[in-house]
Design an enzyme around this catalytic site. Structure first.
Site, mmCIF file in Angstrom:
data_model
loop_
_atom_site.group_PDB
_atom_site.id
_atom_site.type_symbol
_atom_site.label_atom_id
_atom_site.label_comp_id
_atom_site.label_asym_id
_atom_site.label_seq_id
_atom_site.Cartn_x
_atom_site.Cartn_y
_atom_site.Cartn_z
ATOM 1 N N ALA A 1 5.401 -12.130 -0.415
ATOM 2 C CA ALA A 1 5.825 -11.044 0.478
ATOM 3 C C ALA A 1 4.643 -10.312 1.116
ATOM 4 C CB ALA A 1 6.712 -10.062 -0.284
ATOM 5 N N ASN B 1 10.276 -0.560 -4.532
ATOM 6 C CA ASN B 1 9.741 -1.179 -5.746
ATOM 7 C C ASN B 1 9.336 -0.177 -6.823
ATOM 8 O OD1 ASN B 1 7.819 -0.893 -3.468
ATOM 9 N ND2 ASN B 1 6.308 -1.266 -5.063
ATOM 10 N N SER C 1 9.487 -12.965 -1.915
ATOM 11 C CA SER C 1 8.548 -13.580 -2.870
ATOM 12 C C SER C 1 9.311 -14.337 -3.938
ATOM 13 C CB SER C 1 7.751 -12.493 -3.599
ATOM 14 O OG SER C 1 6.515 -12.266 -2.992
ATOM 15 N N THR D 1 -2.005 -27.244 4.000
ATOM 16 C CA THR D 1 -1.161 -28.178 3.248
ATOM 17 C C THR D 1 -0.094 -27.419 2.463
ATOM 18 O OG1 THR D 1 -2.998 -29.694 3.043
ATOM 19 C CG2 THR D 1 -1.204 -29.979 1.464
ATOM 20 N N CYS E 1 0.085 5.736 -10.592
ATOM 21 C CA CYS E 1 -1.152 6.518 -10.597
ATOM 22 C C CYS E 1 -2.148 5.662 -11.360
ATOM 23 C CB CYS E 1 -0.981 7.830 -11.345
ATOM 24 S SG CYS E 1 0.391 8.802 -10.780
HETATM 25 N N1 PMP Z 1 6.883 -5.667 -1.133
HETATM 26 C C1 PMP Z 1 7.476 -5.154 -2.220
HETATM 27 C C2 PMP Z 1 8.583 -4.171 -2.034
HETATM 28 C C3 PMP Z 1 7.079 -5.537 -3.490
HETATM 29 O O1 PMP Z 1 7.673 -5.017 -4.562
HETATM 30 C C4 PMP Z 1 6.043 -6.480 -3.614
HETATM 31 C C5 PMP Z 1 5.563 -6.905 -4.989
HETATM 32 N N2 PMP Z 1 5.260 -5.851 -5.837
HETATM 33 C C6 PMP Z 1 5.469 -6.999 -2.447
HETATM 34 C C7 PMP Z 1 5.897 -6.565 -1.231
HETATM 35 C C8 PMP Z 1 4.361 -8.000 -2.516
HETATM 36 O O2 PMP Z 1 4.781 -9.195 -3.101
HETATM 37 P P1 PMP Z 1 3.700 -10.284 -3.561
HETATM 38 O O3 PMP Z 1 2.773 -9.571 -4.481
HETATM 39 O O4 PMP Z 1 4.525 -11.303 -4.249
HETATM 40 O O5 PMP Z 1 3.023 -10.770 -2.353
#
Ligand code: PMP
Length: 380
Positions: A71, A152, A200, A242, A327
């Site tokens: 992601a 998150n 992800s 690749t 934090c």
């Molecule tokens: N966006 C959010 C909302 C996430 O929780 C995370 C992973 N903590 C990410 C993006 C990034 O994902 P990744 O570390 O798998 O690239």
């Protein structure tokens, strides 16, 4: 036994997924780009099957999936990759929110330095973005709206469907970072008005290092992205290199299972949540984020008078958790998410994120409660 309550950081890999991954690391090791033999053809066919499985979760077509490393990369590609087009057509305004992941916020910082105007919306005290604030921020030169699906840190679900519906009257591109919701909160991101979706694999019991950016066609046209890297031409030229076939196959399997099992998994997680809330209520917890709007797999909780660091250390034989306010020792400031919700620094310093999945066994709640009670009496 220490119980892992940090599934929002990463989740265990489903054994049915690992089995597929191993098949493509140990036996079917061909390069999906090789055209001159069947090793390549078989690898390519496995990649295309996985692509269809990922597409199905979001009601997209196979040709609308770009495999990335996760992601973070997908967010970078969606935001930075669209900016050339914005500059070309004179649209240099972007709307996003203060509660986004750093991979969105830091990509936006880069664009600010390149002359873009970025409006970051503030959530309400419950941790969600009111759809009307998005519409009120729209301008004629708004290129992109980027809002996450599930936060998150708090687990609060954002009203993506309502925002998508309001955006129907406006031509702006709409991107959703669905890292925490993909394969779990499925319905909302099947909405066709969403142009781009980041995801992800490791959040849905797949491998780490693989994800995708969904680029939906609107009126037959894909979002006009340019790549962040060059050479090789794979993934429509948007993500050359690749293809990691074993990881892609693993993501495909995880996506397939996520649709089949979403309901059952969510029900199991909800049962865990109810029990956790019930047991923890004796500690007079304060919730960071509107509990009614949180996903079944996550809560962000402060036990009054206790610092998150103290709690994590005292609990480390019982549960593996993270500090909900992030934090960290590397940053002086507390969570940008909790701060933007108007949560005080004191409450934020105590924030713990507990996140689990359908496979999670209950920790020893009696010991958990005892540890926190002891800390509370030491403090007072
Ligand atoms: N966006 C959010 C909302 C996430 O929780 C995370 C992973 N903590 C990410 C993006 C990034 O994902 P990744 O570390 O798998 O690239």
């Amino acid at each position: 036994m220490v119980v892992y309550l940090d599934c929002a950081a990463t989740a265990p890999v489903d054994s049915r997924v690992s089995k597929e991954v191993i098949k493509y690391t140990d036996y079917e090791f061909g390069n999906a780009g090789s055209r001159s033999h069947d090793f390549g053809n078989r690898a390519k066919s496995a990649v295309e099957k996985a692509r269809s499985k990922v597409a199905k979760v979001v009601n997209a077509n196979r040709g609308e999936i770009i495999f990335t490393s996760g992601a973070t990369e997908s967010n970078n590609l969606a935001i930075l990759g669209l900016s050339d087009y914005g500059l070309k057509i004179g649209k240099n305004h972007i709307i996003s929110t203060r509660i986004e992941h750093k991979s969105v916020l830091e990509s936006l910082d880069i664009l600010t330095n390149r002359g873009f105007k970025v409006t970051l919306l503030t959530p309400n005290s419950g941790g969600w973005i009111e759809p009307k604030t998005v519409i009120n921020a729209l301008q004629d030169n708004t290129l992109l709206v980027s809002v996450m699906q599930v936060n998150n840190e708090t687990g609060v679900i954002q009203p993506i469907k309502a925002i998508a519906s309001l955006l129907k009257q406006h031509g702006t591109y709409f991107h959703v970072d669905a890292a925490q919701g993909f394969g779990k909160e499925i319905k909302e991101i099947t909405e066709k008005r969403i142009d781009m979706i980041s995801l992800s694999g490791h959040k849905i019991y797949g491998p780490k290092g693989i994800g995708a950016l969904v680029i939906r066609r609107r009126d037959g046209k894909r979002p006009p992205l340019v790549p962040l890297m060059y050479g090789g031409g794979q993934e429509l030229g948007l993500r050359p290199g690749t293809l990691p076939v074993p990881l892609i196959v693993g993501l495909g399997k995880a996506a397939e299972l996520s649709i089949k099992e979403a309901l059952e998994r969510n029900m199991q997680s909800l049962r865990f949540k109810k029990m956790a809330l019930n047991r923890l209520s004796v500690l007079n917890p304060v919730f960071n984020g509107d509990l009614e709007k949180t996903v079944p797999q996550m809560i962000n909780i402060t036990f009054p008078g206790i610092l998150a660091d103290e709690a994590m250390e005292a609990l480390n034989e019982i549960v593996a958790i993270s500090n909900g306010s992030a934090c960290t020792s590397t940053s002086d400031s507390c969570s940008h998410v909790l701060g933007s919700m108007g949560i005080s620094q004191t409450q934020s310093l105590g924030a713990l994120r507990l996140s689990w999945c359908h496979l999670t066994k209950h920790p020893d709640w009696d010991s958990f409660i005892e540890v926190i009670k002891k800390l509370q009496t030491e403090v007072h």
